[in-house]
Structure formats: C-alpha cells, structure tokens
Design a protein around this motif. Structure first.
Motif, short mmCIF file in Angstrom:
data_model
loop_
_atom_site.label_atom_id
_atom_site.label_comp_id
_atom_site.label_asym_id
_atom_site.label_seq_id
_atom_site.Cartn_x
_atom_site.Cartn_y
_atom_site.Cartn_z
N PHE A 165 0.80 -1.14 0.20
CA PHE A 165 -0.08 -0.19 -0.14
C PHE A 165 0.83 1.21 -0.04
O PHE A 165 1.32 1.59 0.82
CB PHE A 165 -0.80 0.03 1.39
CG PHE A 165 -2.04 0.93 1.27
CD1 PHE A 165 -2.84 1.09 0.29
CD2 PHE A 165 -2.06 1.96 2.15
CE1 PHE A 165 -4.04 2.19 0.29
CE2 PHE A 165 -2.99 2.81 2.30
CZ PHE A 165 -4.01 2.99 1.23
N ARG A 166 0.99 1.79 -1.00
CA ARG A 166 2.06 2.73 -1.35
C ARG A 166 1.36 4.10 -1.97
O ARG A 166 0.38 3.85 -2.96
CB ARG A 166 3.18 2.50 -2.15
CG ARG A 166 4.04 3.55 -2.59
CD ARG A 166 5.22 2.79 -3.49
NE ARG A 166 5.73 1.72 -3.13
CZ ARG A 166 5.69 0.67 -3.78
NH1 ARG A 166 4.55 0.84 -5.03
NH2 ARG A 166 5.84 -0.77 -3.58
N GLY A 167 1.28 5.35 -1.46
CA GLY A 167 1.08 6.48 -2.20
C GLY A 167 1.26 7.80 -1.44
O GLY A 167 1.91 7.99 -0.71
N ASN A 168 0.34 8.68 -1.77
CA ASN A 168 0.17 10.04 -1.03
C ASN A 168 -1.14 10.46 -0.58
O ASN A 168 -2.15 10.01 -1.00
CB ASN A 168 0.72 11.11 -2.12
CG ASN A 168 2.51 10.71 -2.65
OD1 ASN A 168 2.41 9.96 -3.45
ND2 ASN A 168 3.35 11.20 -1.65
N ILE A 169 -1.24 11.53 0.26
CA ILE A 169 -2.30 11.90 1.05
C ILE A 169 -1.92 13.45 1.52
O ILE A 169 -0.84 13.81 1.67
CB ILE A 169 -2.87 11.12 2.07
CG1 ILE A 169 -4.48 11.22 2.20
CG2 ILE A 169 -2.41 10.92 3.15
CD1 ILE A 169 -5.20 10.23 3.27
N GLN A 170 -2.93 14.01 1.79
CA GLN A 170 -3.11 15.36 2.36
C GLN A 170 -1.81 15.35 3.57
O GLN A 170 -2.09 14.21 4.37
CB GLN A 170 -4.31 15.98 2.83
CG GLN A 170 -4.40 17.43 3.01
CD GLN A 170 -5.86 17.68 3.00
OE1 GLN A 170 -6.39 17.72 2.16
NE2 GLN A 170 -6.29 18.19 4.25
N SER A 171 -0.99 16.30 3.60
CA SER A 171 0.09 16.45 4.51
C SER A 171 -0.14 16.31 5.91
O SER A 171 0.47 15.84 6.85
CB SER A 171 1.06 17.47 4.34
OG SER A 171 0.56 18.50 4.39
N ASN A 172 -1.51 16.73 6.56
CA ASN A 172 -1.86 16.99 7.79
C ASN A 172 -2.33 15.50 8.21
O ASN A 172 -2.72 15.32 9.48
CB ASN A 172 -2.92 17.77 7.98
CG ASN A 172 -4.09 17.56 7.53
OD1 ASN A 172 -4.35 17.00 6.20
ND2 ASN A 172 -5.46 17.79 7.88
N VAL A 173 -2.46 14.35 7.47
CA VAL A 173 -2.55 12.98 7.98
C VAL A 173 -1.62 12.49 8.44
O VAL A 173 -0.56 12.22 7.69
CB VAL A 173 -3.40 12.32 6.61
CG1 VAL A 173 -3.54 10.86 7.18
CG2 VAL A 173 -4.71 12.94 6.24
N GLU A 174 -1.40 11.90 9.68
CA GLU A 174 -0.13 11.46 10.31
C GLU A 174 -0.20 9.66 10.18
O GLU A 174 0.53 9.00 10.23
CB GLU A 174 -0.26 11.58 11.73
CG GLU A 174 -0.06 13.42 11.85
CD GLU A 174 0.10 13.63 13.59
OE1 GLU A 174 -0.24 12.76 14.34
OE2 GLU A 174 0.45 14.86 13.72
N THR A 193 -10.47 -2.25 4.70
CA THR A 193 -11.12 -0.63 4.68
C THR A 193 -10.06 0.18 5.28
O THR A 193 -9.30 -0.25 6.30
CB THR A 193 -12.25 -0.93 5.82
OG1 THR A 193 -13.25 -1.83 5.30
CG2 THR A 193 -12.77 0.41 5.62
N ILE A 194 -9.84 1.06 4.60
CA ILE A 194 -8.79 2.26 4.96
C ILE A 194 -9.70 3.46 5.56
O ILE A 194 -10.40 4.06 4.70
CB ILE A 194 -8.02 2.56 3.64
CG1 ILE A 194 -7.18 1.25 2.87
CG2 ILE A 194 -6.87 3.63 4.32
CD1 ILE A 194 -6.36 0.57 3.68
N LEU A 195 -9.21 4.00 6.65
CA LEU A 195 -9.95 4.83 7.33
C LEU A 195 -9.16 5.93 7.54
O LEU A 195 -7.87 5.79 7.96
CB LEU A 195 -10.87 4.36 8.35
CG LEU A 195 -11.62 3.39 8.30
CD1 LEU A 195 -11.15 2.11 8.79
CD2 LEU A 195 -13.06 3.71 9.08
N LEU A 196 -9.56 7.39 7.75
CA LEU A 196 -8.83 8.43 8.11
C LEU A 196 -8.75 8.40 9.80
O LEU A 196 -9.63 7.78 10.34
CB LEU A 196 -9.51 9.64 7.58
CG LEU A 196 -9.51 10.32 6.27
CD1 LEU A 196 -10.31 11.19 5.98
CD2 LEU A 196 -8.00 10.39 5.74
N PRO A 197 -7.68 9.00 10.30
CA PRO A 197 -7.67 8.91 11.71
C PRO A 197 -8.86 9.86 12.31
O PRO A 197 -9.41 10.60 11.46
CB PRO A 197 -6.19 9.57 12.04
CG PRO A 197 -5.96 10.19 10.98
CD PRO A 197 -6.52 9.47 9.77
#
Length: 552
Positions: free
Chosen positions: A333-342, A382-386
């Motif tokens: 699982f490799r990629g990018n997301i908004q920088s404020n997601v830890e 399932t992938i979830l945001l914190p």
C-alpha cells in the motif's frame, strides 16, 4: 523492462500467428500522427498487434514489471495484468484468455490492442484503403459506440451505490459524463430524504423543490421500469433552450426514482443530444446496472470503492490496488495523501474475524505492507482516516464517516500470518524492538528465544503509559504497553504470539506458541518484580479469572 525482455528471449518465445501481408500501417492518436520505430501488424482475422512498450508510451499508459514477472497496466481505475508467455490475462483480478497471445517479432514484444481498448477509455477506427489506424482517448471519442462496447463500473460517492457507464465517460464534479464540442451527457445519483408515506410522496416533494426549476421544463409521460433489484419510476422532461420549432434546442432530462435497502434514491441524466431513443436506452441500462456497495465478504462479490474522503484528502495510490487483487499474506500500500494526515487506520475482515492495523504517513507519503492475516480466501480491506479530522459530511449506507477506501482481496497463502504480524497494538518492525532481539541466536528453539526476550523486559519500569510507543520512548508503561512490547519481540522473531486481557481490561498477558502448545506468560508482573522469572514465564494459565483474546 529490459530484464523481462531478456527473460523472454531466453525462453525463446515464439507463437504461430498468421499475419496479413506486410504493409506499413500509419498511426494517429487523437488526430495527431505518431511514428513508431516498430511497425503495427494486422492479423489475418483483422486484429491489430502493436509493439508493447512503444504503444503504451505513445498513449501515456504506465506499465510496470512485477516481481512475479507479470506486467501491470493501469488506466482509469482498470488494472490489467499479464505475462507475455502465458495464455491468460487478468482484469481487476478476473482471468480471461487471449484471442491472440503476445508474440515476439524482431526481438520486440507485440500485444493485441483490442483487449486494452475493450476495458479502457480508448477507441479506434481503421481505414483499410489508406491503411490508417486512428486511436482516440475519451476526450476525442464520438458518442455512439457499438452495443458490444464495454462498460466500466464506477462508485456513486454521494449515495454508496455503484453503476456502469460507457467506458469512455469521465469523472465529473458530482457524477460522470462526457462532453464533445457542444454536446454533453451527464449522470448523477443522489439520496432522497426519508419519507414515511412512501416513494410516490418522496418523488412529489423532490420535484417540487424550487432549486430543480421543474416549472421551466415540459413534462413527458412517466414510465415504470422493472429491474432485477428494484422497480423504478422514470420522470422525463425536456427543457427548451431556444426556438421551440428547432429540436436541437431542447435539453432532455430524465429522473429515475427507486428504493433500495430501505432508502430512496434518484438518478438524473441530462443531455442536449437529439436522439431521445438513445438517451432512454442509455438511462435504462445505467439503472439496470445499479448495485449496492454493501457487501458480505462471503458473497464472493468483488469491490473497489473510493469514498468521498478519497478525493477530499487528495489521495493517490501508486501501488496496484483494485478489486479482488491477489495477495500472498500482505498487500503493498503505497501512495500520497494530504500532509496533515499522520496515519491511516486499516481494518481487515474475513467473515466475523477482524484485524486492525495502522499505516504511518510521513509528510503525506505512505509505503507499507498491510498484513492479510486470515489465510486462504476473500478478505475485505477498509482504509480509514484517523479520528479528529474534518471528514466528509455524508454517510454511505452505515459506513464510518472516516472511510477512505474499501476493496476486496483474494489471499493465496494457506497459513495464517495473523499471529506473526504487526497490528494496532503490536509493532514488530519498530527500530527499538529490532534492536532488543538482534543478539538473540536464531538457531535456538522458540521457547529458548522467547525466554531470552522475556528477560529483556527488565529494562522497563511501571507507569500509566498506555501504548507501546510511549513505553519505548521513556522506558515505562502499564500492563497493556508491556504486554504489547513483549508480543512485538516474539513476532519480530517469527514466533506466533497473542495478547490476552482480563474481562475488566486491567491486566494483560501474553501467550506464545512452542512445541505444539501455547505457553502462558505474565510480562507486567515480571517488570514489577524481576527477581524470579520462573514465577512469570511458562506458568499455568489462571482459571479463576476470565481472559479474552484481544483483536490481535
């Protein structure tokens, strides 16, 4: 790619295909002439073979070589995977047989372009007199395609449904559609507000909303549509855009209302194309393809669903991810997301079994192997945001509002990796965990290695720190944190281990598997009193208290 070509040459890949008489075939892509170093070949059955690497480069389609020697091609959320020396290829995890297998010609791999056009937003025409092959991407396609044109399945982010559209349509702000010159088609789905009196009243209330400007439309007769999952009521209208005696100045609108899974939905198709029969058939086909994105993992349903948060947080996945992707114990699982997601929370399910994991995010980038732990068969990931982020406002059929992505996985390994993997409470790859076990000899029995790792716990003290990270940061922790770090030690040495807790959640214990049985340990009690390890390591499991197995 060069390694793969050498591999094929070594095998001496040769296939007996009959080609038409060699004549130069000219190529155009989106009306622009393109020159390839290697010629395009036409087979005697009228199909076209193109030099693979040049063809994909010209169309800006990425192609990757996988460790399995497969080639992976991605475009518009469709993954095709194939080996040029193998008679089958895969589309989003499903296998199909080549009509004309890839072949070698002048030390170059040639592939049949028809199957790529079938599944991706490409189309072509061939002028036999001029020997001109014209390939077009979705931005340059005509509207009308043969009835056999492939459909692609897409998610409706606003409703939690999925449906099929023509393969050359593109994602738009609220739905999907296509625009060519001054002609457009657009489709979007939405949910209706609950209405206790039934669907008919829900339709009346929806169409009466001033925001829809129904008063500016000319109503046409309603019709009923009986479909496999539901019955729909279709309300068509036409909107005059100019002189009423000119049919080209009408915009045709269709609203389709239906009930599914106890909720009311509406689909709307609008177009200014002067072909009402085509638009009716197109709308009926789209409604007939509607499915719910609520799946049972045991139903063998394949799914890949990007929820609204996916685009809201600018998510991009660079590793192959698609429905029914095949794994061997883990998913890259490799990629990018908004920088404020830890970090990202991950839930892997198989039936009633559930496994939790966390993917760290550093400066907006992530690259992690997600364990697929429950052995052979289908898993749901399932992938979830914190928690704590401002996520999308709407919910989708009981989904968590933090949901980013859901997909199905087919695991091919027989053994379960569950009890040797990292998890939400266990991190066997932590730098300090690896450092603690690096001097333990690998040729010892599991029992002997577990005993030496248990002795490493002497370095820690007791505090209220609740997590493995806090414990490793300052050297103190509670029962849960100490049990987590000992389990991490064991799994880092590939020793199956599991966490146990008392019913009240105050005390935590660890079991590891050795010589055909589970060995019970009390790591927290040992840290409290590290004088007699035999009282806490390889001891009898208590029978006077209720112990529950944690979520691994």
């Amino acid at each position: 790619m060069k390694r793969f070509l050498i591999f094929l040459l070594f095998l001496g890949l040769t296939l007996s295909l009959s080609f038409a008489e060699d004549e130069t075939i000219s190529l155009m892509i989106n009306a622009q002439p393109v020159t390839l170093e290697q010629p395009i070949i036409q087979t005697e059955d009228g199909r076209f073979l193109a030099p693979m690497e040049e063809f994909f480069t010209a169309l800006q389609i990425p192609i990757d070589e996988l460790p399995s020697r497969h080639l992976s091609v991605f475009r518009d959320n469709i993954f095709l995977k194939f080996r040029p020396d193998y008679p089958l290829y895969e589309v989003n995890g499903r296998e199909f047989r080549w009509i004309n297998m890839p072949t070698m010609r002048d030390e170059v791999i040639y592939i049949e372009i028809d199957m790529f056009i079938k599944y991706m937003d490409l189309g072509y025409s061939y002028n036999s007199e001029e020997r001109l092959l014209d390939i077009r991407t979705s931005r340059a396609l005509d509207f009308y395609r043969p009835e056999s044109t492939a459909q692609k399945q897409v998610p409706s982010i606003r409703t939690g449904l999925r449906y099929s559209i023509p393969s050359f349509w593109l994602r738009q702000e609220v739905g999907y559609g296509v625009t060519l010159q001054d002609q457009t088609i657009a489709i979007q789905f939405d949910r209706l507000p609950p209405n206790e009196t039934g669907l008919e009243d829900a339709i009346i209330n929806y169409l009466a909303d001033p925001a829809r400007n129904i008063t500016l439309l000319d109503p046409l007769p309603k019709r009923s549509l009986k479909l496999p999952l539901f019955n729909a009521i279709v309300a068509p209208y036409q909107r005059p855009l100019g002189p009423t005696d000119d049919p080209l100045t009408y915009r045709y609108s269709q609203w389709g209302f239906f009930e599914l899974s106890g909720q009311y939905f509406v689909a709307n198709l609008e177009s200014n194309i002067n072909d009402q029969a085509y638009l009716i058939q197109l709308f009926d086909d789209i409604l007939a393809s509607v499915e719910s994105n609520t799946y049972s993992i045991d139903s063998l349903s394949e799914h890949y669903v990007e929820f609204r948060n996916y685009s809201l947080f600018r998510t991009f996945i660079s590793s192959p991810i698609y429905s029914n992707i095949r794994t061997a114990g883990e998913l890259t699982f490799r990629g990018n997301i908004q920088s404020n997601v830890e970090y990202l929370d991950v839930i892997v399910q198989k039936g009633k079994r559930l496994f939790e994991y966390q993917v760290p995010v550093t400066y907006g980038a992530f690259d992690e192997a997600i364990p697929i732990p429950f052995g052979l068969g289908f898993h749901q990931v399932t992938i979830l945001l914190p928690e704590g982020l401002d996520t999308a406002d709407d919910y989708y059929l009981e989904e968590d509002s933090r949901t980013l992505l859901k997909l199905s996985v087919i695991n091919r390994t027989l053994g379960e990796s569950l009890l040797t993997s990292s998890s939400k409470l266990v991190n066997k790859d932590h730098e300090l965990v690896q450092e603690a076990i690096q001097d333990i000899p690998t040729n010892l029995t599991n029992h002997a290695k577990a005993e030496l790792a248990f002795k490493q716990l002497e370095q820690f003290g007791v505090s209220r720190n609740d997590t493995l990270e806090q414990l490793l940061a300052d050297g103190t922790g509670n029962s849960k944190a100490i049990a987590s770090v000992y389990t991490s030690y064991l799994r880092a040495m590939n020793i199956p281990a599991r966490l146990l807790q008392t019913r009240n959640g105050i005390d935590y214990f660890v079991e590891f598997f050795s010589n055909g049985k589970w060995i019970f340990t009390r790591p927290y009690q040992y840290v409290q009193s590290p004088v007699a390890m035999s009282r806490f390591f390889d001891v009898k499991k208590p029978t006077d208290i209720q112990l529950d197995l944690l979520d691994y």
